[in-house]
Scaffold this motif. Structure first.
Motif, short mmCIF file in Angstrom:
data_model
loop_
_atom_site.label_atom_id
_atom_site.label_comp_id
_atom_site.label_asym_id
_atom_site.label_seq_id
_atom_site.Cartn_x
_atom_site.Cartn_y
_atom_site.Cartn_z
N ALA A 1 69.57 -3.49 21.04
CA ALA A 1 69.89 -4.91 20.93
C ALA A 1 70.46 -5.27 19.56
N PHE B 1 69.33 -11.20 33.05
CA PHE B 1 69.88 -11.44 31.72
C PHE B 1 69.13 -10.67 30.64
N LYS B 2 67.81 -10.60 30.77
CA LYS B 2 67.00 -9.98 29.72
C LYS B 2 67.25 -8.48 29.60
N ALA C 1 73.35 -16.16 28.57
CA ALA C 1 71.96 -16.29 29.01
C ALA C 1 71.50 -17.74 28.90
N ILE C 2 71.83 -18.37 27.78
CA ILE C 2 71.44 -19.77 27.59
C ILE C 2 72.21 -20.67 28.54
N SER D 1 71.29 -19.16 32.61
CA SER D 1 69.99 -18.70 33.12
C SER D 1 69.30 -19.75 33.99
N SER E 1 71.47 -6.52 27.47
CA SER E 1 71.77 -5.98 26.15
C SER E 1 71.27 -4.55 26.00
N SER F 1 73.27 -13.74 24.18
CA SER F 1 72.45 -14.95 24.29
C SER F 1 73.28 -16.13 24.77
N ALA G 1 72.39 -8.49 21.21
CA ALA G 1 71.47 -9.54 21.66
C ALA G 1 72.01 -10.93 21.36
N ALA G 2 72.67 -11.08 20.19
CA ALA G 2 73.20 -12.39 19.82
C ALA G 2 74.38 -12.78 20.70
#
Length: 203
Positions: free
Chosen positions: A59, A49-50, A156-157, A160, A53, A153, A149-150
């Protein structure tokens, strides 16, 4: 099995599946726009995930993200991501008066992109479901215009804690001289990922 520790056989099978799925999606776009749209061979990778982006661009770049939650035999999300210039190019497939470079997106534009994303993602999901003989149900798409990046997220949240990565499919397609780079992200939960792999006969 996790997403990152895959061997070459797993990746080859997933690349073939992704090529069929994205090809199905581009064919659908070609039909609704009544334009001949070609497609390069998709580039398929698994990313943490990191790293997603930065694979798309800086990002803090503004992008458009169309997210569809999926349920049924496979649970997770599918996203389709576009840079703003690519989004304007797609809109110009439909508009008689083309959008200018740098022109803002209005409510009609956002609605049109939501529908395009819905068609592309639904076509991709349909092809995947047929290939693995599983029922996949898409939800109503959600559109966001924000920094990469937003937007990223959100999955990812959400995922993950259940999954360690994402199937990242870069697709370049064109109509005449216009070229568009789009990114499909398939983000199944870990159980669903294993279901996909078993259905493809590589587990």
């Amino acid at each position: 099995m996790d997403f990152i520790n895959l061997n070459s056989l797993h990746l080859d099978v997933l690349k073939e599946v992704s090529s069929i799925g994205t090809g199905n999606a581009i064919n659908s776009l070609s039909q609704i726009t009544n334009k001949r749209i070609g497609m390069d061979v998709p580039k398929v990778t698994f990313l943490e995930f990191k790293d997603v982006s930065t694979s798309i661009g800086p990002a803090d770049d503004m992008i458009i993200g169309i997210l569809v939650s999926i349920s049924g035999d496979i649970n997770g999300m599918v996203m389709f991501l576009l840079g703003l210039d690519s989004a304007r190019t797609i809109l110009n497939y439909f508009y008689e008066i083309p959008k200018k470079p740098g022109e803002d997106f209005n409510e009609l534009d956002v609605g049109s992109l939501q529908e395009v994303g819905n068609i592309l993602i639904s076509s991709y999901i349909s092809a995947l479901g047929t290939l693995i003989n599983k029922r996949i149900i898409p939800a109503v798409p959600i559109v966001a215009i924000d920094m990469a990046a937003a937007i990223l997220s959100v999955p990812a949240i959400e995922f993950s804690k259940m999954a360690d990565g994402v199937l990242h499919i870069e697709t370049v397609f064109n109509s005449g001289t216009d070229q568009v780079s789009g990114y499909f992200l398939l983000i199944p939960d870990l159980e669903s990922f294993n279901t996909i792999m078993r259905s493809l006969g590589v587990m």
